[in-house]
Design a protein around this motif. Structure first.
Motif, PDB file in Angstrom:
ATOM      1  N   ALA A  86      37.442  -3.520  43.081  1.00 21.11           N
ATOM      2  CA  ALA A  86      36.074  -4.023  43.546  1.00 21.11           C
ATOM      3  C   ALA A  86      35.306  -2.762  43.511  1.00 21.11           C
ATOM      4  CB  ALA A  86      36.198  -4.483  45.061  1.00 21.11           C
ATOM      5  N   SER A  87      33.866  -3.061  43.302  1.00 19.84           N
ATOM      6  CA  SER A  87      32.748  -1.953  43.351  1.00 19.84           C
ATOM      7  C   SER A  87      33.247  -0.701  42.440  1.00 19.84           C
ATOM      8  CB  SER A  87      32.536  -1.698  44.760  1.00 19.84           C
ATOM      9  OG  SER A  87      32.007  -2.782  45.416  1.00 19.84           O
ATOM     10  N   SER A  88      34.182  -0.832  41.456  1.00 22.47           N
ATOM     11  CA  SER A  88      34.454   0.253  40.359  1.00 22.47           C
ATOM     12  C   SER A  88      35.509   1.045  41.078  1.00 22.47           C
ATOM     13  CB  SER A  88      33.065   1.010  40.243  1.00 22.47           C
ATOM     14  OG  SER A  88      32.090   0.275  39.248  1.00 22.47           O
ATOM     15  N   VAL A  89      36.198   0.662  42.100  1.00 21.08           N
ATOM     16  CA  VAL A  89      37.421   1.132  42.693  1.00 21.08           C
ATOM     17  C   VAL A  89      38.501   0.430  42.435  1.00 21.08           C
ATOM     18  CG1 VAL A  89      38.071   2.221  44.849  1.00 21.08           C
ATOM     19  CG2 VAL A  89      35.986   2.706  43.785  1.00 21.08           C
ATOM     20  N   VAL A  90      39.545   1.031  42.132  1.00 23.83           N
ATOM     21  CA  VAL A  90      40.958   0.157  42.091  1.00 23.83           C
ATOM     22  C   VAL A  90      41.759   0.654  43.496  1.00 23.83           C
ATOM     23  CG1 VAL A  90      43.237  -0.312  41.091  1.00 23.83           C
ATOM     24  CG2 VAL A  90      41.160  -0.082  39.722  1.00 23.83           C
ATOM     25  N   SER A  91      42.059  -0.352  44.199  1.00 23.29           N
ATOM     26  CA  SER A  91      42.812   0.058  45.672  1.00 23.29           C
ATOM     27  C   SER A  91      44.221  -0.315  45.682  1.00 23.29           C
ATOM     28  CB  SER A  91      42.039  -0.549  46.639  1.00 23.29           C
ATOM     29  OG  SER A  91      40.625   0.016  46.577  1.00 23.29           O
ATOM     30  N   HIS A  92      45.192   0.379  46.281  1.00 21.45           N
ATOM     31  CA  HIS A  92      46.672  -0.143  46.412  1.00 21.45           C
ATOM     32  C   HIS A  92      46.661  -0.508  47.815  1.00 21.45           C
ATOM     33  CE1 HIS A  92      50.957   1.067  47.021  1.00 21.45           C
ATOM     34  NE2 HIS A  92      50.935  -0.133  46.286  1.00 21.45           N
ATOM     35  N   GLY A  93      46.660  -1.866  48.029  1.00 20.49           N
ATOM     36  CA  GLY A  93      46.848  -2.321  49.399  1.00 20.49           C
ATOM     37  C   GLY A  93      47.821  -1.499  50.365  1.00 20.49           C
ATOM     38  N   PRO A  94      49.153  -1.472  50.037  1.00 19.66           N
ATOM     39  CA  PRO A  94      50.171  -1.208  51.027  1.00 19.66           C
ATOM     40  C   PRO A  94      49.776   0.376  51.542  1.00 19.66           C
ATOM     41  CG  PRO A  94      51.096  -2.335  49.227  1.00 19.66           C
ATOM     42  CD  PRO A  94      49.806  -2.119  48.916  1.00 19.66           C
ATOM     43  N   SER A  95      49.539   1.307  50.451  1.00 20.11           N
ATOM     44  CA  SER A  95      49.381   2.798  50.871  1.00 20.11           C
ATOM     45  C   SER A  95      47.760   3.119  51.094  1.00 20.11           C
ATOM     46  CB  SER A  95      49.650   3.531  49.598  1.00 20.11           C
ATOM     47  OG  SER A  95      48.777   3.288  48.484  1.00 20.11           O
ATOM     48  N   GLY A  96      46.707   2.323  50.683  1.00 15.47           N
ATOM     49  CA  GLY A  96      45.461   2.416  51.013  1.00 15.47           C
ATOM     50  C   GLY A  96      44.689   3.762  49.898  1.00 15.47           C
ATOM     51  N   ARG A  97      45.689   4.080  48.916  1.00 13.40           N
ATOM     52  CA  ARG A  97      45.164   4.654  47.948  1.00 13.40           C
ATOM     53  C   ARG A  97      44.077   4.247  46.968  1.00 13.40           C
ATOM     54  NH1 ARG A  97      50.893   6.909  45.327  1.00 13.40           N
ATOM     55  NH2 ARG A  97      51.415   4.560  45.767  1.00 13.40           N
ATOM     56  N   THR A  98      43.224   5.124  46.523  1.00 16.59           N
ATOM     57  CA  THR A  98      42.220   4.391  45.574  1.00 16.59           C
ATOM     58  C   THR A  98      41.897   5.439  44.322  1.00 16.59           C
ATOM     59  OG1 THR A  98      40.447   5.667  46.745  1.00 16.59           O
ATOM     60  CG2 THR A  98      40.978   3.449  47.410  1.00 16.59           C
ATOM     61  N   LEU A  99      41.431   4.897  43.428  1.00 18.02           N
ATOM     62  CA  LEU A  99      41.211   5.554  42.125  1.00 18.02           C
ATOM     63  C   LEU A  99      39.648   4.935  41.491  1.00 18.02           C
ATOM     64  CD1 LEU A  99      44.395   6.010  40.255  1.00 18.02           C
ATOM     65  CD2 LEU A  99      43.096   7.890  41.231  1.00 18.02           C
ATOM     66  N   ARG A 100      38.978   5.942  41.374  1.00 16.94           N
ATOM     67  CA  ARG A 100      37.621   5.245  40.750  1.00 16.94           C
ATOM     68  C   ARG A 100      37.883   4.910  39.192  1.00 16.94           C
ATOM     69  NH1 ARG A 100      34.453   8.903  39.678  1.00 16.94           N
ATOM     70  NH2 ARG A 100      35.820  10.673  40.268  1.00 16.94           N
ATOM     71  N   TYR A 101      36.944   4.038  38.754  1.00  8.71           N
ATOM     72  CA  TYR A 101      37.122   3.480  37.202  1.00  8.71           C
ATOM     73  C   TYR A 101      36.895   4.748  36.318  1.00  8.71           C
ATOM     74  CZ  TYR A 101      36.619  -1.552  38.324  1.00  8.71           C
ATOM     75  OH  TYR A 101      36.962  -2.876  38.812  1.00  8.71           O
ATOM     76  N   GLY A 102      35.910   5.592  36.782  1.00 11.54           N
ATOM     77  CA  GLY A 102      35.802   6.810  35.779  1.00 11.54           C
ATOM     78  C   GLY A 102      37.205   7.533  35.769  1.00 11.54           C
TER      79      GLY A 102
END
Length: 728
Positions: A161-177
């Motif tokens: 969502a909004s150019s960000v991938v999130s891992h639900g269980p851990s809350g980690r995120t990575l941007r598309y770039g």
């Protein structure tokens, strides 16, 4: 609405080395603060930079997202709509999106990966919608897969969502770039499913067109704006009779003229090439007096053409539709009607006249042009230059009006022929007169109606016989194996009325004049005819034209919704002062439905003022309601111009009208108030937005004029009719 969607958007442009114009949209507070974006050049090994996920999408480390647009932007807003469709599935941040024209050269080199690159027939959105969704969904899933692989988790646990991938269980995120390089390497086992319309969250959002700001501030680059080092300028004069040839021209009158480089003789035209400015070339061209071989077309006048078309109404025709038994129903009818309607040739007259700039080298051709079909322009340029399509680079520019005209490449072919002679980069510009008279016109058409009405006044049978010219023949295409070509009967064969006995026939009669697609081909003239004739039947039977249409459209809820909306919002039936009346019309075109109510005042001296037009438009689905409403407004003005003033008159084979003094446009002071109401009905198909609102306006206005004056208009333009009446 999301806050990102309400902030001021800006546009950046730059010429791309692969043949395109790049646009960026963003949320910076001022245009001056933004950086210019430049596209990646085509490399010798046909590879692009690592930030490209695929041919459609590239994402930079700062999360800015480049979307390549494969069609043409000429004000219809599809350069905004297609990226919106892709964004719906990509789940990216719209404020970080940039857009550039997809490379026609790359399309050639990579087996037509962008598909057809033409914008015509309202096909851009409806012909590309599923592909753009699939491209966005595929890129999204690869970004999610790249993030999951980096975290060592299941992709099913991740969302985007909004150019960000999130891992639900851990809350980690990575941007598309941060994920682009990895995502580009991933091959999905199967393509993901795309959203159904009920799942859309971004499609349907009103969004400013991304090209508008540049067009307002003057920085948008159209074909006519092109400037190249060492460029020379060419003005051209083609034989004023279509099909004629250049016999001779004495260029000695230009001997010693400053800046005049060369006089170039073509098969059917003469061009003057000059340094410094186009004006210098144009002024020099005006001094020449070429001799022409006009051929058989040189003896043709409009009256002869009209008579020939009327005479042809009695000839054997090809049947397009035949329901029931028209002849039997006619023979036993208590009341019958007959009328003949006629519409003239029309010019496209885009505000930007035809032009092309070419740089021809032994192994490469660059073309700067505003075209509706960059892929077809590439093929035409390759054929004209003798190079392979892979050696041709069409730099697609903004289009200053197309309406079908820029689906041809005659200006490109001319520019290449001139460049072969002068061996320099050449900028060719047509004068307004050349643009008008060398047009490929909207066909002339004559429609003969016969109808029978029952005791209720409703038509029980009708016959429609049309004589017109073949657009397919002008385009070098073969006619259909069965039945007439679609444009010849558009608006007639597909009328929505439940008349049990209906027959539609057509006869193709070609002349020396080339004809072409003109906004809403066929329907733009035939809807005027059929909707006006239907009003004739209503008037004779004392029926309300709106209520009559309602009865004839029973069982068609989508048609009725459009009709009812136009009538309700257009104040149908409410009292009006003497000399002012309303008219109504409805049609289907490009899988869309449009109904219009026109409120018109006719003064005792015959002067006509269209006060207000109410439009109800059903495009089945809506990507960007703002651009659809804008298209409806533009379609009304375009069609109103044709209805009030439009005609090309032929004398001695030559079109008489040349500039806007003789080929009038509706001006700002004459423009009516236009109310647009969108009533999408959904369904299995997506309708087009750019053309469906053009056909009804002529009939709606003509029907209003009859209601106000009792004078029936069966030929266009309206300005040719005496509509005066006594005010007593």
């Amino acid at each position: 609405m999301n806050a990102n969607l309400t902030r001021r958007h800006f546009i950046l442009t730059a010429t791309s080395a692969v043949g395109g114009l790049m646009i960026g949209i963003g949320a910076a507070p001022a245009i001056a603060e933004a950086a210019i974006v430049v596209a990646q050049p085509w490399n010798e090994d046909n590879a692009y930079a690592a930030n490209e996920i695929d041919a459609w999408i590239a994402i930079d480390p700062d999360d800015s997202i480049l979307i390549r647009y494969p069609r043409s932007e000429m004000g219809q807003g599809s350069m905004t709509a297609l990226p919106m469709i892709l964004t719906e599935e990509l789940h990216c941040d719209w404020s970080k999106v940039r857009v550039e024209y997809a490379s026609a050269n790359r399309n050639v080199r990579e087996n037509k990966l962008y598909g057809p690159m033409i914008s015509a027939g309202s096909r851009t959105v409806r012909g590309t919608q599923k592909k753009m969704q699939q491209v966005g969904a595929s890129a999204r899933e690869r970004l999610i897969a790249a993030a999951a692989a980096r975290w060592g988790v299941s992709a099913s646990e991740c969302t985007a969502a909004s150019s960000v991938v999130s891992h639900g269980p851990s809350g980690r995120t990575l941007r598309y770039g941060e994920l682009t390089a990895d995502a580009a390497k991933i091959k999905l086992p199967q393509e993901p499913a795309i959203k159904t319309p009920d799942k859309f969250t971004f499609i349907g959002t009103p969004m400013p067109r991304i090209d508008v700001v540049h067009k307002i501030d003057g920085s948008a680059k159209f074909g006519i704006d092109t400037q190249l080092p060492d460029m020379v300028f060419a003005a051209i004069y083609a034989c004023p009779v279509a099909g004629g040839k250049l016999k001779n021209v004495d260029d000695s009158v230009l001997a010693g003229a400053p800046g005049v480089l060369q006089v170039v003789r073509l098969d059917n035209a003469v061009a003057v090439v000059a340094t410094g400015s186009y004006w210098r070339a144009k002024q020099a061209l005006a001094r020449l007096q070429p001799e022409w071989d006009a051929g058989a077309g040189g003896s043709v006048d409009s009256d002869q053409l009209s008579q020939a078309f009327h005479t042809a109404l009695s000839e054997t025709m090809v049947t397009a539709r035949n329901d029931g038994d028209v002849d039997q129903a006619m023979s036993g009818a208590a009341k019958t009607f007959e009328a003949v309607y006629e519409t003239p040739y029309l010019s496209h007259s885009p505000m930007e006249p035809m032009n092309a700039t070419v740089h021809l080298q032994p192994d490469r051709l660059d073309v700067w042009v505003g075209t509706q079909a960059a892929d077809e322009a590439t093929e035409a340029a390759a054929q004209a230059s003798g190079l392979e399509p892979e050696q041709v680079y069409v730099h697609n520019c903004f289009v200053g009006g197309g309406f079908g005209r820029r689906h041809v490449s005659d200006e490109i072919v001319q520019a290449i022929a001139i460049a072969k002679v002068v061996q320099k980069p050449v900028k060719l510009v047509w004068t307004r007169e050349e643009d008008t008279r060398q047009d490929k016109f909207r066909p002339h058409a004559v429609v003969a109606f016969k109808a029978a009405a029952g005791s209720d006044g409703l038509p029980s049978a009708w016959s429609m016989r049309v004589v017109t010219s073949s657009i397919l023949a002008s385009a070098g295409k073969n006619p259909p194996a069965k039945g007439p070509e679609p444009q010849a009967v558009a608006g007639l064969a597909n009328n929505g009325y439940k008349v049990p006995n209906t027959r539609v026939e057509a006869l193709i009669k070609n002349t020396h004049l080339p004809v072409w697609y003109w906004r809403a081909p066929g329907a733009n003239q035939h809807v005027f005819a059929v909707e006006s004739f239907l009003d004739e039947i209503a008037s004779d039977g004392g029926l309300d034209p709106y209520q009559m249409r309602r009865k004839l459209l029973e069982g068609k809820p989508d048609w009725l919704k459009v009709l009812d909306t136009a009538a309700e919002k257009g104040d149908w039936g409410k009292p009006l002062p003497r000399g002012t009346a309303r008219g109504i019309a409805i049609c289907e075109d490009d899988d869309s439905l449009c109904a219009q109510v026109a409120e018109v005042t006719v003064r005792p001296n015959g002067g006509v003022k269209v006060n207000r037009v109410t439009v109800a438009l059903d495009t089945r689905y809506i990507v960007n309601p703002l651009t659809i409403a804008e298209q409806a407004e533009g379609s009304v003005i375009f069609g109103l111009t044709a209805a009030l003033y439009g005609k090309i008159t032929i004398k001695g084979g030559v079109p008489v009208q040349g500039n806007f003094d003789t080929y009038r446009m509706v001006r700002l002071a004459e423009a009516p108030k236009i109310d647009v109401h969108l009533v999408p009905s959904g369904g299995k198909v997506w309708g087009g937005a750019a053309e469906a609102a053009t056909p009804p306006i002529a009939a709606a206005v003509a029907n209003a004029i009859f209601a106000a004056t009792g004078k029936r208009i069966r030929t266009l333009p309206i300005m040719d009719h005496d509509l005066s009446y006594s005010a007593a």
